[in-house]
Design a protein around this motif. Structure first.
Motif, PDB file in Angstrom:
ATOM      1  N   LEU A  65       0.828  -1.208   0.000  1.00  0.00           N
ATOM      2  CA  LEU A  65       0.000   0.000   0.000  1.00  0.00           C
ATOM      3  C   LEU A  65       0.864   1.261   0.000  1.00  0.00           C
ATOM      4  CD1 LEU A  65      -2.814  -1.006   2.527  1.00  0.00           C
ATOM      5  CD2 LEU A  65      -3.058  -0.688   0.057  1.00  0.00           C
ATOM      6  N   VAL A  66       1.924   1.241   0.796  1.00  0.00           N
ATOM      7  CA  VAL A  66       2.837   2.389   0.831  1.00  0.00           C
ATOM      8  C   VAL A  66       3.488   2.582  -0.534  1.00  0.00           C
ATOM      9  CG1 VAL A  66       4.982   3.277   1.811  1.00  0.00           C
ATOM     10  CG2 VAL A  66       3.282   2.218   3.300  1.00  0.00           C
ATOM     11  N   SER A  67       3.906   1.486  -1.139  1.00  0.00           N
ATOM     12  CA  SER A  67       4.532   1.558  -2.459  1.00  0.00           C
ATOM     13  C   SER A  67       3.572   2.128  -3.496  1.00  0.00           C
ATOM     14  CB  SER A  67       5.004   0.169  -2.887  1.00  0.00           C
ATOM     15  OG  SER A  67       5.576   0.201  -4.171  1.00  0.00           O
ATOM     16  N   LEU A  68       2.324   1.683  -3.445  1.00  0.00           N
ATOM     17  CA  LEU A  68       1.321   2.188  -4.386  1.00  0.00           C
ATOM     18  C   LEU A  68       1.071   3.674  -4.180  1.00  0.00           C
ATOM     19  CD1 LEU A  68      -1.282  -0.733  -4.321  1.00  0.00           C
ATOM     20  CD2 LEU A  68       0.101  -0.021  -6.281  1.00  0.00           C
ATOM     21  N   ARG A  69       1.023   4.093  -2.919  1.00  0.00           N
ATOM     22  CA  ARG A  69       0.803   5.510  -2.640  1.00  0.00           C
ATOM     23  C   ARG A  69       1.954   6.361  -3.161  1.00  0.00           C
ATOM     24  NH1 ARG A  69       1.793   8.286   2.957  1.00  0.00           N
ATOM     25  NH2 ARG A  69       3.798   8.369   1.896  1.00  0.00           N
ATOM     26  N   ASN A  70       3.178   5.890  -2.944  1.00  0.00           N
ATOM     27  CA  ASN A  70       4.341   6.641  -3.417  1.00  0.00           C
ATOM     28  C   ASN A  70       4.371   6.718  -4.941  1.00  0.00           C
ATOM     29  OD1 ASN A  70       5.249   7.107  -0.822  1.00  0.00           O
ATOM     30  ND2 ASN A  70       6.528   5.275  -0.767  1.00  0.00           N
TER      31      ASN A  70
ATOM     32  N   ALA B   6      10.862   4.884   3.190  1.00  0.00           N
ATOM     33  CA  ALA B   6      10.498   3.910   2.160  1.00  0.00           C
ATOM     34  C   ALA B   6      11.697   3.725   1.230  1.00  0.00           C
ATOM     35  CB  ALA B   6       9.283   4.414   1.383  1.00  0.00           C
ATOM     36  N   PRO B   7      11.700   2.663   0.436  1.00  0.00           N
ATOM     37  CA  PRO B   7      12.853   2.402  -0.436  1.00  0.00           C
ATOM     38  C   PRO B   7      13.227   3.572  -1.346  1.00  0.00           C
ATOM     39  CG  PRO B   7      11.447   0.481  -0.353  1.00  0.00           C
ATOM     40  CD  PRO B   7      10.713   1.565   0.381  1.00  0.00           C
ATOM     41  N   ASN B   8      12.247   4.388  -1.728  1.00  0.00           N
ATOM     42  CA  ASN B   8      12.541   5.497  -2.646  1.00  0.00           C
ATOM     43  C   ASN B   8      12.866   6.797  -1.924  1.00  0.00           C
ATOM     44  OD1 ASN B   8       9.864   5.915  -1.702  1.00  0.00           O
ATOM     45  ND2 ASN B   8       9.430   7.213  -3.467  1.00  0.00           N
TER      46      ASN B   8
END
Length: 241
Positions: free
Chosen positions: A68-73, A202-204
């Protein structure tokens, strides 16, 4: 919020609390900006209840939250990329860099600050390619937002110190002697870090940004509050972060 189905026994309620802490620490739902008042907790609680009732394991829920966090980013980056022309996007990132550099982010050689050279270059008008701009933009957003969160923490706890973007933690560190105050600072800083008050990038979002943790530790040192009270307040921040 007390959901009837969760209050029947201790274990399920503990599971619910664990899930909601995971959601809040992941910052799936945006923190309010200054003119938006308090954080609206219902979305986090709603999602936690949905996960709870799904019967999924904690490991699976943690994985789902990461997605979900990845999708938001990805959505954030797509929105900026889709709406801004190359020149406008470069200006947006440059202004974000200038805001960051004005906030006393720490020594360029300090751990985690390896991108400072690029941030200064962008602030000065230097160009780079679109993909690189998006990488730098994500890191700047993370750091500027964490600085604002640090200020909200000190306001919430009524700590008497300048707002985070106005306080130079690096200079404060250089002025300290190896005495009891320094030892107290180190212990409080470690407690804040161990409690993950400011979460993890986050990773990014690049490296972990140290300043908010140090700023809050300094604020506690300046407050003169007993260590027991400080640790209790850190725990409270961690639960609500």
């Amino acid at each position: 919020m007390r959901h009837k189905g969760l209050m029947k026994e201790k274990a399920p309620w503990t599971r619910y609390k664990d899930i909601i802490v995971m959601i809040r620490r992941a910052h799936i739902f945006y923190s309010p900006v200054r003119n938006q008042c308090y954080c609206y907790t219902k979305p986090s609680e709603y999602l936690a209840i949905a996960f709870y009732e799904s019967g999924r394991s904690i490991a699976q829920i943690a994985s789902d939250i990461e997605r979900l966090v990845s999708l938001r980013n990805e959505k954030d980056r797509a929105t900026i990329s889709g709406l801004a022309s190359p020149a406008d996007f470069a200006d947006i990132v440059a202004e974000e860099a200038r805001q960051y550099l004005r906030s006393f982010p720490g020594n360029d050689a300090f751990r985690g600050n390896s991108q400072h050279g690029w941030f200064r270059a962008l602030a000065g008008g230097q160009a780079t390619n679109r993909d690189h701009l998006e990488v730098l933009y994500a890191e700047l957003l993370y750091r500027n937002e964490l600085t604002r969160i640090a200020t909200r923490c000190k306001v919430f706890l009524q700590l008497r110190i300048e707002d985070a973007h106005l306080f130079d933690t690096w200079t404060w560190r250089q002025e300290q002697e190896p005495d009891k105050q320094w030892d107290r600072f180190v212990k409080i800083r470690e407690a804040i870090h161990d409690a993950s008050v400011f979460g993890h990038p986050a990773p990014n979002q690049g490296f972990f940004f140290e300043k908010p943790t140090e700023y809050l530790a300094i604020a506690f040192v300046k407050s003169g509050r007993p260590m027991e009270e400080v640790l209790a307040e850190i725990e409270m921040l961690a639960i609500n972060s």
